[in-house]
Enzyme design. Structure first.
Site, PDB file in Angstrom:
ATOM      1  N   HIS A 138      32.781  36.030  44.786  1.00 11.33           N
ATOM      2  CA  HIS A 138      32.153  35.371  43.634  1.00 11.33           C
ATOM      3  C   HIS A 138      31.691  33.952  43.957  1.00 11.33           C
ATOM      4  O   HIS A 138      30.523  33.595  43.746  1.00 11.33           O
ATOM      5  CB  HIS A 138      33.131  35.337  42.460  1.00 11.33           C
ATOM      6  N   ILE A 172      30.587  42.134  37.980  1.00  5.50           N
ATOM      7  CA  ILE A 172      31.770  42.331  37.134  1.00  5.50           C
ATOM      8  C   ILE A 172      32.933  41.611  37.787  1.00  5.50           C
ATOM      9  O   ILE A 172      32.921  41.394  39.008  1.00  5.50           O
ATOM     10  CB  ILE A 172      32.088  43.828  36.954  1.00  5.50           C
ATOM     11  N   ASN A 219      37.638  44.835  44.508  1.00  2.00           N
ATOM     12  CA  ASN A 219      37.516  44.768  43.056  1.00  2.00           C
ATOM     13  C   ASN A 219      37.796  46.083  42.337  1.00  2.00           C
ATOM     14  O   ASN A 219      38.592  46.124  41.408  1.00  2.00           O
ATOM     15  CB  ASN A 219      36.123  44.277  42.647  1.00  2.00           C
ATOM     16  N   HIS A 248      32.974  43.044  48.129  1.00  2.00           N
ATOM     17  CA  HIS A 248      33.387  42.930  46.739  1.00  2.00           C
ATOM     18  C   HIS A 248      33.915  44.258  46.198  1.00  2.00           C
ATOM     19  O   HIS A 248      34.930  44.293  45.494  1.00  2.00           O
ATOM     20  CB  HIS A 248      32.230  42.435  45.871  1.00  2.00           C
ATOM     21  N   HIS A 285      39.131  37.862  46.779  1.00  2.00           N
ATOM     22  CA  HIS A 285      38.210  38.262  45.712  1.00  2.00           C
ATOM     23  C   HIS A 285      37.389  37.080  45.202  1.00  2.00           C
ATOM     24  O   HIS A 285      36.219  36.947  45.521  1.00  2.00           O
ATOM     25  CB  HIS A 285      39.012  38.913  44.572  1.00  2.00           C
TER      26      HIS A 285
END
Length: 622
Positions: free
Chosen positions: A285, A622, A476, A472, A280
């Site tokens: 990110h 997010i 997520n 993602h 993740h």
């Protein structure tokens, strides 16, 4: 922002906010949405309130009924001066009790638990989630036997695994030899041995936590499902003691049965830490930031590739800034509640150094690298899956192909001549910066794609778009569904397993109270509730979510050719919605259809607001 060094010379603590350029920050509309407000309020108000609600930070859950109470009784929160603050910002989680006026943190029951209260207890579900759960990126095919560590034996002890041929053949009932099972691609592994083992001694010096290196072996059954058949936990030489390792097996006997459950809890803590820090945080990110920065520095806003990529980068720098303040910061949520504790960011960096490569961020290459697929021109997507019913891969490859076709139509329109890509100075500067500045420590790696033709550009752009959207979404938006009931995915383990150098008293306690031994291994009450609140927020789609292919960008609408290509893309995504529904309804697909089983919908393109377990946004916001 300033960085302060503390007594521990190997750690740092940042003070103040992270600078985010104005054009990367949340828009005024986004600032007012449920999602943006909730992220901030959970990080800066709810978590500190929880820390005051629990007097003893090391207090665990005394009974499983105390865990269930989080969903039907809740946690009393301290009052705030601002009346109605909790209800305004956290309407899903915080509910006011009318007769007392108290603020109660009452967790919603995750869909997994709502469908089957004992889902987390079953070995079949443990295996299934490696293919259709929150972290489908770790399972690998075993191609070499016997298993052997690559770590220095002078430091970490004998490299040979304690999982022997005889053990495996016994567990699969003599149906097949290990040699034949490997040849037929029937043995798989979750391998958290070499990555975690160097941290075991350091983590064990932290309060109320422990760590092992681990290996978990699965056997592919004739039904197409995975069955866990062995778990190995390893402690390196430390404190004058030699290396310790033990293999745990499924069993019908009570003692071995409870030891197996304890071993699974440790493996799940490893998987939860790896998922959050690598699958993740690192791979989506973090590694998107060099793309965002290079795009803004090297491509003009009128450049067609800038226009193509812009929606895939919205708000990523802002959400990463928030994460660095209170999620991945020193003593933040991750360090205080996940394996491997305060070494989490170092662990993530080591994983980047040892494992990350741009070409393998493409879904087909990722599957091939893990032995989960081989190239086959006659198969759908040009790949033959090793496990045919692999929900993440089945849905992901359909989504990958739809993205690639859209990118192909777009790129070929603007680069009809092959020479135009190599002669585009902005584009070449963009790719050079990503490789040599954004990933400067890997700039000399031979696996970087060259950028000379439209075909090269299509593969590069498709990979970036996949990471920001499909990848993602897959890791997520199912976080609360699979992690909201934390016994299914404990984020850390607090006690050594009962068989590692136990005292007579410890062994007696395990034999008399095995359930308590498991509860003591799980996260503490404050760790669990903080993580549950965070996972709820991270799994939530805001009302203004921008879903992949749902609405066309104004810049794309200007050109009729691009407008038509986008409409074709949107049609493919709408078609995929129906395909995924049909797969989930197919009883032959046992990894996504069964009694009490949550259907695999994480890669369904569209969703309504809230915690839905589906929906693929354009960007990491997010």
């Amino acid at each position: 922002m300033c960085v302060l060094m503390h007594a521990d010379q190997f750690s740092e603590k940042r003070e103040g906010n992270f600078y985010v350029p104005r054009d990367e920050a949340f828009s005024e509309v986004k600032q007012l949405t449920f999602s943006a407000k909730t992220v901030y309020s959970v990080l800066h108000a709810l978590v500190p309130s929880l820390e005051t609600a629990f007097v003893d930070p090391d207090l665990g859950f005394p009974y499983f009924s105390a865990i269930d109470a989080l969903f039907n009784e809740g946690v009393n929160l301290p009052p705030l001066k601002q009346e109605g603050f909790w209800n305004t910002l956290l309407p899903r989680l915080v509910k006011a009790i009318e007769d007392t006026g108290d603020n109660i943190l009452l967790f919603e029951t995750p869909e997994t638990m709502d469908r089957d209260k004992f889902f987390w207890f079953r070995d079949e579900e443990f295996s299934r989630q490696t293919l259709a759960g929150l972290n489908p990126y770790s399972i690998r095919l075993i191609t070499e036997w016997p298993l052997k560590s690559t770590l220095d034996p002078e430091i970490y002890g004998p490299p040979e695994s304690a999982i022997t041929t005889e053990l495996i053949e016994k567990e699969i009932g003599g149906m097949i030899s290990v040699e034949e099972a490997i040849k037929q691609k029937k043995l798989f592994i979750l391998d958290y041995h070499d990555l975690f083992l160097p941290y075991v001694e350091k983590v064990r010096q932290l309060k109320s936590t422990t760590l092992y290196g681990s290996r978990t072996i699965f056997f592919l059954t004739p039904a197409g499902t995975l069955r866990p058949i062995a778990i190995e936990l390893t402690r390196p030489p430390m404190n004058g003691k030699p290396q310790w390792k033990q293999v745990f097996l499924p069993s019908w006997h009570s003692t071995e049965c409870w030891l197996w459950k304890l071993a699974k809890a440790h493996v799940l803590a490893h998987d939860a830490g790896y998922h959050q820090l690598v699958s993740h945080w690192l791979r989506t990110h973090c590694c998107t930031e060099p793309y965002v920065i290079a795009t803004n520095r090297q491509l003009s806003v009128m450049h067609p590739i800038y226009r193509l990529l812009d929606p895939h980068f919205r708000y990523t720098m802002e959400i990463n800034g928030l994460a660095r303040q209170a999620l991945v910061n020193a003593d933040g949520i991750i360090e205080s509640s996940f394996s491997p504790g305060k070494y989490s960011m170092e662990f993530s960096s080591v994983a980047y150094d040892k494992q990350w490569r741009f070409d393998h961020e493409a879904l087909p290459k990722d599957l091939i690298s893990r032995g989960l697929a081989v190239e086959d021109p006659s198969a759908p997507h040009g790949l033959k899956l090793t496990i045919e019913d692999y929900p993440f891969a089945n849905d992901g490859l359909d989504l990958w192909d739809a993205i690639k076709q859209w990118v192909t139509d777009y790129v070929n329109h603007y680069y009809p001549d092959k020479s135009l890509v190599e002669s585009d100075e902005e584009l070449q500067a963009w790719w050079t910066e990503i490789r040599t500045v954004g990933h400067g420590d890997k700039k000399h790696e031979p696996w970087w794609p060259v950028l000379k033709t439209p075909k090269d550009l299509i593969e590069i752009i498709t990979t970036i778009v996949w990471v920001t959207s499909g990848h993602h979404a897959a890791v997520n938006f199912g976080q609360y569904t699979y992690g909201g009931y934390f016994p299914n995915r404990p984020t850390t383990a607090r006690c050594n397993i009962a068989t590692e150098d136990p005292s007579d008293e410890q062994w007696k306690f395990f034999l008399e109270k095995p359930e308590n031994a498991l509860l003591n291994t799980f996260p503490s009450q404050i760790q669990a509730t903080k993580v549950m609140a965070i996972l709820d927020v991270l799994s939530t789609h805001s009302p203004d979510e921008e879903y992949l292919g749902k609405e066309i960008e104004p810049a794309w609408r200007e050109d009729p050719v691009i407008n038509a290509a986008f409409e074709k893309f949107r049609g493919k995504l709408m078609e995929l919605e129906g395909i995924i529904d049909a797969r989930n309804a197919d009883p032959k697909l046992r990894n996504r259809n069964g009694a009490g089983m949550v259907p695999y919908e994480l890669l369904k393109p569209f969703s309504e607001p809230g915690v839905t377990g589906k929906g693929v946004p354009y960007s990491i916001s997010i």
